[in-house]
Enzyme design. Structure first.
Site, mmCIF file in Angstrom:
data_model
loop_
_atom_site.group_PDB
_atom_site.id
_atom_site.type_symbol
_atom_site.label_atom_id
_atom_site.label_comp_id
_atom_site.label_asym_id
_atom_site.label_seq_id
_atom_site.Cartn_x
_atom_site.Cartn_y
_atom_site.Cartn_z
ATOM 1 N N LYS A 43 0.878 -1.181 0.037
ATOM 2 C CA LYS A 43 0.079 0.213 0.034
ATOM 3 C C LYS A 43 1.003 1.294 0.174
ATOM 4 C CE LYS A 43 -2.939 -2.435 3.353
ATOM 5 N NZ LYS A 43 -3.516 -2.555 4.532
ATOM 6 N N GLY A 44 1.970 1.176 0.463
ATOM 7 C CA GLY A 44 2.750 2.396 0.710
ATOM 8 C C GLY A 44 2.957 3.268 -0.238
ATOM 9 N N ASP A 100 7.470 3.347 -2.044
ATOM 10 C CA ASP A 100 7.655 4.483 -0.964
ATOM 11 C C ASP A 100 8.945 4.650 -0.269
ATOM 12 O OD1 ASP A 100 7.423 2.000 0.479
ATOM 13 O OD2 ASP A 100 5.825 2.717 1.850
ATOM 14 N N ASP A 103 14.426 0.372 2.329
ATOM 15 C CA ASP A 103 15.263 0.330 3.596
ATOM 16 C C ASP A 103 16.259 -0.639 3.691
ATOM 17 O OD1 ASP A 103 15.316 0.721 6.566
ATOM 18 O OD2 ASP A 103 13.636 -0.672 6.862
ATOM 19 N N LYS A 131 16.718 4.851 2.721
ATOM 20 C CA LYS A 131 17.571 4.970 3.820
ATOM 21 C C LYS A 131 18.803 4.033 3.748
ATOM 22 C CE LYS A 131 13.599 4.823 7.313
ATOM 23 N NZ LYS A 131 13.244 4.107 8.500
ATOM 24 N N VAL A 153 9.761 7.170 9.497
ATOM 25 C CA VAL A 153 9.038 8.182 8.958
ATOM 26 C C VAL A 153 7.453 7.670 8.629
ATOM 27 C CG1 VAL A 153 10.803 9.514 8.148
ATOM 28 C CG2 VAL A 153 9.873 7.766 6.631
ATOM 29 N N ASP A 159 3.083 4.002 6.686
ATOM 30 C CA ASP A 159 2.424 3.760 7.761
ATOM 31 C C ASP A 159 3.063 3.379 9.141
ATOM 32 O OD1 ASP A 159 3.268 1.375 6.895
ATOM 33 O OD2 ASP A 159 1.967 0.500 8.402
ATOM 34 N N ARG A 165 -1.101 6.983 6.963
ATOM 35 C CA ARG A 165 -0.764 6.919 5.450
ATOM 36 C C ARG A 165 -1.269 8.309 4.837
ATOM 37 N NH1 ARG A 165 1.356 1.913 3.991
ATOM 38 N NH2 ARG A 165 0.384 -0.066 5.145
HETATM 39 P P1 IMP Z 1 12.785 -3.019 3.118
HETATM 40 O O1 IMP Z 1 12.146 -4.415 2.469
HETATM 41 O O2 IMP Z 1 13.369 -3.275 4.215
HETATM 42 O O3 IMP Z 1 13.463 -2.195 1.833
HETATM 43 O O4 IMP Z 1 11.537 -2.536 3.483
HETATM 44 C C1 IMP Z 1 10.610 -1.716 2.666
HETATM 45 C C2 IMP Z 1 9.542 -1.321 3.099
HETATM 46 O O5 IMP Z 1 9.438 -1.229 4.669
HETATM 47 C C3 IMP Z 1 8.730 -0.314 2.810
HETATM 48 O O6 IMP Z 1 7.937 -0.626 1.493
HETATM 49 C C4 IMP Z 1 7.991 0.302 3.905
HETATM 50 O O7 IMP Z 1 6.582 -0.480 3.845
HETATM 51 C C5 IMP Z 1 8.528 -0.266 5.262
HETATM 52 N N1 IMP Z 1 9.427 0.791 5.760
HETATM 53 C C6 IMP Z 1 10.678 0.727 5.891
HETATM 54 N N2 IMP Z 1 11.183 2.060 6.571
HETATM 55 C C7 IMP Z 1 9.937 2.654 6.881
HETATM 56 C C8 IMP Z 1 9.740 3.733 7.629
HETATM 57 O O8 IMP Z 1 10.358 4.595 7.822
HETATM 58 N N3 IMP Z 1 8.365 4.077 7.817
HETATM 59 C C9 IMP Z 1 7.242 3.267 7.111
HETATM 60 N N4 IMP Z 1 7.548 2.354 6.545
HETATM 61 C C10 IMP Z 1 9.063 1.697 6.372
HETATM 62 MG MG MG Z 2 5.644 -0.780 1.818
#
Ligand code: IMP
Ligand code: MG
Length: 183
Positions: A43-44, A100, A103, A131, A153, A159, A165
Site C-alpha cells: 500500500k505504501g 515508498d 530500507d 535509507k 517516517v 504507515d 498513511r
Molecule cells: P525493505 O524491504 O526493508 O527495503 O522495506 C521496505 C518496506 O518497509 C517499505 O515499503 C515500508 O513499507 C517499510 N518501511 C521501511 N522503513 C519505513 C519507515 O521509516 N516508515 C514506514 N515504513 C517503512
Molecule cells: Mg511498503
C-alpha cells in the site's frame, strides 16, 4: 498540538510536489521512446504513485501489486510476499517499480527478481525515499526522491501499524520500536 500528535514534519507538501515534478521530468526524458509500465507497490506507494504518474508526460500504463513482509511491524522482516499480482503482461515492456521507501532493500530485491522472470525489456526502481544506512542487500534505486537518515517516517503513504498513511506531509514519528529504530 496537531503536529505533535502526527510527528515532526521533515518534508512539506510543497517540497514533495516540487521534487516529484523533477522526478517526473527526468523519467519523461528517459522513457520517451519506451513502452513504460508503472508498477506501484501497495500500500505504501499509493500517494507517491498518484503524483508521480501525473508528473510523467508519456502514454504509460498503470499497474499495481500488493507486497507485504510477514511478521513485520512497519519494517521488513526479510521475507516478502506478493499478496496480489499484476493484471498486465509485462513481457517486452519497460517496467518502473514505484516504491515508498527502500530500507533493507529486501522488498525491491525480491520483486525485481520475481518480475524479471516475466521477461520485461527493462526493470528499474523509483522510490520516494531511501535509507542507505539500513541497507542489507545491494540494490540499485535508479530514481530517489530523498535519501533520509535512519529515522522512522510516516505520512504520504507510509504507515506505522497501518496508520498515518493519509498524512499529507512526511513526518518523523516520535516512537522507538523494538529495534531502536525511530526517534
Ligand atoms: P525493505 O524491504 O526493508 O527495503 O522495506 C521496505 C518496506 O518497509 C517499505 O515499503 C515500508 O513499507 C517499510 N518501511 C521501511 N522503513 C519505513 C519507515 O521509516 N516508515 C514506514 N515504513 C517503512
Ligand atoms: Mg511498503
Amino acid at each position: 498540538m496537531m503536529e505533535r500528535m502526527f510527528g515532526r514534519p521533515i518534508v512539506t507538501q510543497e517540497e514533495m510536489h516540487t521534487r516529484i515534478r523533477e522526478l517526473g521530468r527526468q523519467i519523461t526524458a528517459d522513457y520517451a521512446d519506451k513502452d513504460l509500465i508503472l508498477v506501484g507497490i501497495l500500500k505504501g506507494a499509493y500517494a507517491f504513485y498518484a503524483d508521480l504518474a501525473r508528473a510523467i508526460r508519456l502514454p504509460l500504463r498503470v499497474d499495481f501489486l500488493i507486497a507485504a513482509s510477514y511478521g513485520g511491524k512497519g519494517k521488513s522482516s526479510g521475507k516478502v510476499k506478493m499478496m496480489t499480482d499484476l493484471t498486465e503482461d509485462i513481457a517486452g515492456c519497460d517496467v518502473l517499480l514505484v516504491e515508498d521507501i527502500v530500507d533493507s532493500g529486501l522488498t525491491v530485491q525480491y520483486l525485481t527478481k520475481q518480475l524479471s522472470k516475466r521477461k520485461p525489456k527493462s526493470i528499474k526502481v523509483c522510490a520516494l525515499l531511501s535509507k542507505p544506512e539500513r541497507r542489507k542487500v545491494n540494490v540499485t534505486v535508479h530514481y530517489v526522491g530523498y535519501s533520509i537518515p535512519n529515522k522512522y517516517v510516516v505520512g504520504y503513504g507510509l504507515d506505522y501499524q497501518q496508520k498515518y498513511r493519509n498524512l499529507p506531509y512526511l513526518a518523523v514519528l516520535d516512537i522507538v520500536d523494538d529495534e531502536g529504530q525511530g526517534f
